[in-house]
Design a protein around this motif. Sequence first.
Motif, PDB file in Angstrom:
ATOM      1  N   PRO A  59     -15.914   2.431  -5.175  1.00  0.00           N
ATOM      2  CA  PRO A  59     -16.346   1.430  -6.163  1.00  0.00           C
ATOM      3  C   PRO A  59     -15.217   0.459  -6.512  1.00  0.00           C
ATOM      4  O   PRO A  59     -15.294  -0.235  -7.517  1.00  0.00           O
ATOM      5  CB  PRO A  59     -16.710   2.301  -7.367  1.00  0.00           C
ATOM      6  N   LEU A  60     -14.169   0.379  -5.695  1.00  0.00           N
ATOM      7  CA  LEU A  60     -12.962  -0.397  -5.984  1.00  0.00           C
ATOM      8  C   LEU A  60     -12.828  -1.629  -5.116  1.00  0.00           C
ATOM      9  O   LEU A  60     -13.478  -1.751  -4.085  1.00  0.00           O
ATOM     10  CB  LEU A  60     -11.714   0.467  -5.734  1.00  0.00           C
ATOM     11  N   ASP A  61     -11.911  -2.526  -5.547  1.00  0.00           N
ATOM     12  CA  ASP A  61     -11.424  -3.577  -4.665  1.00  0.00           C
ATOM     13  C   ASP A  61      -9.894  -3.601  -4.788  1.00  0.00           C
ATOM     14  O   ASP A  61      -9.322  -2.801  -5.517  1.00  0.00           O
ATOM     15  CB  ASP A  61     -12.053  -4.935  -4.970  1.00  0.00           C
ATOM     16  N   LEU A  62      -9.234  -4.481  -4.086  1.00  0.00           N
ATOM     17  CA  LEU A  62      -7.770  -4.491  -4.070  1.00  0.00           C
ATOM     18  C   LEU A  62      -7.156  -4.679  -5.459  1.00  0.00           C
ATOM     19  O   LEU A  62      -6.093  -4.134  -5.748  1.00  0.00           O
ATOM     20  CB  LEU A  62      -7.260  -5.588  -3.137  1.00  0.00           C
ATOM     21  N   ALA A  63      -7.819  -5.413  -6.324  1.00  0.00           N
ATOM     22  CA  ALA A  63      -7.282  -5.661  -7.668  1.00  0.00           C
ATOM     23  C   ALA A  63      -7.238  -4.404  -8.519  1.00  0.00           C
ATOM     24  O   ALA A  63      -6.514  -4.343  -9.509  1.00  0.00           O
ATOM     25  CB  ALA A  63      -8.123  -6.731  -8.368  1.00  0.00           C
ATOM     26  N   ASP A  64      -7.989  -3.365  -8.144  1.00  0.00           N
ATOM     27  CA  ASP A  64      -8.018  -2.110  -8.896  1.00  0.00           C
ATOM     28  C   ASP A  64      -6.881  -1.165  -8.536  1.00  0.00           C
ATOM     29  O   ASP A  64      -6.743  -0.117  -9.155  1.00  0.00           O
ATOM     30  CB  ASP A  64      -9.346  -1.392  -8.669  1.00  0.00           C
ATOM     31  N   LEU A  65      -6.064  -1.514  -7.544  1.00  0.00           N
ATOM     32  CA  LEU A  65      -4.990  -0.634  -7.095  1.00  0.00           C
ATOM     33  C   LEU A  65      -3.657  -1.044  -7.682  1.00  0.00           C
ATOM     34  O   LEU A  65      -3.359  -2.234  -7.826  1.00  0.00           O
ATOM     35  CB  LEU A  65      -4.912  -0.668  -5.567  1.00  0.00           C
ATOM     36  N   ARG A  66      -2.838  -0.037  -8.002  1.00  0.00           N
ATOM     37  CA  ARG A  66      -1.489  -0.242  -8.500  1.00  0.00           C
ATOM     38  C   ARG A  66      -0.536   0.617  -7.705  1.00  0.00           C
ATOM     39  O   ARG A  66      -0.908   1.698  -7.232  1.00  0.00           O
ATOM     40  CB  ARG A  66      -1.368   0.154  -9.988  1.00  0.00           C
ATOM     41  N   GLU A  67       0.720   0.191  -7.572  1.00  0.00           N
ATOM     42  CA  GLU A  67       1.706   0.956  -6.829  1.00  0.00           C
ATOM     43  C   GLU A  67       1.941   2.309  -7.518  1.00  0.00           C
ATOM     44  O   GLU A  67       2.098   2.368  -8.735  1.00  0.00           O
ATOM     45  CB  GLU A  67       3.020   0.195  -6.710  1.00  0.00           C
ATOM     46  N   ALA A  68       1.939   3.362  -6.716  1.00  0.00           N
ATOM     47  CA  ALA A  68       2.160   4.712  -7.259  1.00  0.00           C
ATOM     48  C   ALA A  68       3.597   4.868  -7.688  1.00  0.00           C
ATOM     49  O   ALA A  68       4.506   4.342  -7.063  1.00  0.00           O
ATOM     50  CB  ALA A  68       1.801   5.754  -6.207  1.00  0.00           C
ATOM     51  N   ALA A  69       3.790   5.621  -8.752  1.00  0.00           N
ATOM     52  CA  ALA A  69       5.156   5.832  -9.282  1.00  0.00           C
ATOM     53  C   ALA A  69       5.895   6.879  -8.511  1.00  0.00           C
ATOM     54  O   ALA A  69       5.431   7.700  -7.845  1.00  0.00           O
ATOM     55  CB  ALA A  69       5.075   6.237 -10.739  1.00  0.00           C
TER      56      ALA A  69
END
Length: 69
Positions: A59-69
Amino acid sequence: MEWVCCCCGRWRVSVELIRGRQRYRLVRRYPAEFGGGKDVLGEVGTVTELEELLRRRTPLDLADLREAA
């Protein structure tokens, strides 16, 4: 390098170098209370293909992703 969804952290995209080429791997992780583990949902070679894979499998697109810590 790895990106994680902002909402729950269940969806992850990693960038790996396989046979000299970058591959984007989409993975769904399961919480420990459900036995843990992960499913690889697909691998693609370009950002355009990654966008399509996300659209088809999550249910995601690229804007929903953040770099993992």
